[in-house]
Structures are given as structure tokens and as C-alpha cells.
Design an enzyme around this catalytic site. Sequence first.
Site, short mmCIF file in Angstrom:
data_model
loop_
_atom_site.label_atom_id
_atom_site.label_comp_id
_atom_site.label_asym_id
_atom_site.label_seq_id
_atom_site.Cartn_x
_atom_site.Cartn_y
_atom_site.Cartn_z
CE LYS A 55 -2.67 -103.75 -9.08
NZ LYS A 55 -2.12 -104.83 -8.26
CD GLN A 99 -3.29 -107.09 -5.51
OE1 GLN A 99 -3.49 -106.68 -6.63
NE2 GLN A 99 -2.42 -106.54 -4.69
CG ASP A 122 2.62 -108.05 -10.51
OD1 ASP A 122 2.54 -106.81 -10.61
OD2 ASP A 122 1.90 -108.73 -9.76
#
Length: 287
Positions: A55, A99, A122
Site C-alpha cells: 500500500k 490494517q 476503507d
Amino acid sequence: MAGASIIDGKEIAAQVRREVAAKVAERVARGRPAPGLAVVLVGNDPASEVYVRNKARSTREVGMGSFEHRLPASTSEADLLVLIADLNARSDVNGILVQLPLPKHIDPVRVIEAIDPAKDVDGFHPVNVGRVASGAKALAPCTPTGCLILASSVQADLGGLEAVVIGRSNIVGKPMAQLLLSANCTVTIAHSRTRDLPLVARRADLLVVAVGRAEMVRGDWIKPGAIVIDVGIQRVAGAGGKGRLVGDVAFEEVKAVAGAITPVPGGVGPMTIACLLQNTLQAAEAA
Ligand code: NAD
């Protein structure tokens, strides 16, 4: 039979990343700061380490700022919430991604709800979940957004299609169903308690599978000509003791019946990061 066309997720994701890079360059040329994405990793789960590294690299490649926060597994929930409050307040951070999974002593719901919904790239915060469900402009979850782009690459207007989503997770299945509803599909969500899953799957003009069971969907589950999007990714034993990656769909069997299909790897996987970058740009433009 000629078999299904293969949907090239790698190429489509590269195209999305090129578009994001061009828009970032244009934004910077307008005198606006480059968008910034903060990625928070608690602990050292090896798979998460790889995701976070990828990422960060992709973020820099499109000209965005990348801020990595690696915290020890022993970090308290209170300390993590302090970091999130700090990132919420920073003007150079437009997107915040924590995460998952988090260590067991940290409540992921409390953490997700602490992220400013305007920076929730997200798309997991209840505000964004609600906006997606009500068809409003939102930061939508990356993997289902990627699936929608892949399906639309085969057929631009999905309106009126019978869509079946297998899997009802908050990360993939449920938001996928909402996005398909917004795209005017007739949507069925199937899951572990669905009776006669093959029969339900055979209704689908568009089948999205997000279960996490290697090669569960067989050739005789598929309506001839259907678009099949395989979200699953599992490592199974391959020839010569080497592992190989497979999806939730028995690829060769299904390819013989379907009209179009995503491979694993190289299908949905590359789209997730591309859509994360798209969300970060969207968050920056809205700030
Ligand atoms: P999850 O475990 O949270 O959810 C799985 C869903 O499948 C559940 O809703 C469950 O009801 C359903 N299910 C389980 N067994 C079933 C069965 N026998 N028949 C029908 N339905 C069944 O998983 P998830 O987070 O949604 O992920 C699913 C898969 O997608 C995993 O393999 C994961 O690794 C993969 N994934 C890939 C990406 C990517 O970027 N490519 C992103 C997220 C998830």
C-alpha cells in the site's frame, strides 16, 4: 466452446492507478498539496506486513504522501485511539487505514468508529456504510468497488442483471450487494445457511463469490455466459510441494461455462489497492 474471456484485473487496476496519478499531478499543479494516506499496523502479522508495504509503495507511486505507523503488538487500545485522533487532526493526512486484523485486546469496532468518516478510506465507518446503503456519495469499501469496476468492464450497464453475491461479510459481501443494488441489479445475497446454493448461483447473470473456501463454486453452478467475479484467495498445495494460489471458484471448470471470469491471482486482488488510492484522492478533493 470458446470459454469465458478473462478479466484482466492487473491491467484494469494499472489503468485506475494511472488515472489517479494524473489527477494527483493536476491537483498539485493547481497549487494544492498532494493527498496523504496514513497506514497503521499494530503487531507484525506477516500477511499484514506485506499488504502495508504494498500500500505504501503504491501510494508513493501515484505521487501521494505515505505515512506508515508501525506499533508493537502490545500497544493499548487507548494509545491507538490517541494516534487516530492525531491523524484525524492532521491536514496533510487525507486517508487513514488501520490494517486488520488487530490484536485480540483491541476492539476493531471502537477503532473504526474513531476514524473521521471523511478520512475513512476503507469505507468501514458506520457513516460510510450508511451512505453506501442509502446511495449517497460515500467512501465505499475498496474490494467491492474494485469488483464493480471489473464487472462493468465486461458490461458497462449492469442494470436489470440478476446478481448473486455469495458471502455476507461487512468487508466484501454486504457492501458488494449494496453497490450492485445502486447499479440497478436484482440482488440476492447467499451465505453459509443458504439452501441449495448451486441452484441460487445458477440464477446469476453476475456472480460475485467472497467466501474463503478454495474452489467451492463448480462449473455446474454457472449460468452459461455469466460474469463471474472471484474474490477468494487461498494458498493450496500444488505440484512438487509448491503452494499455488486459488480462488473460491474452480477456475477451469467455470471458465468453460461462464462468459467472463476473473483469474486468481491477477483479478480482484490488484483492484483493492487501486480503489484505496482512488478513495484517498476523493477524500483529499472533498477536504
Ligand atoms: P469472511 O470469512 O468474513 O466471510 C465469508 C462469508 O462466506 C460469510 O459471510 C459466510 O456466511 C460465507 N460462507 C462461509 N461458508 C460458506 C459456504 N459453505 N457457503 C456459502 N457461503 C459461505 O470473509 P471475507 O473477508 O468476506 O473474505 C472472503 C474471501 O475473500 C477470503 O478468501 C479473503 O481472503 C478474500 N478477500 C480478498 C480480498 C482481495 O483484495 N482480493 C479482499 C478481502 C477478502
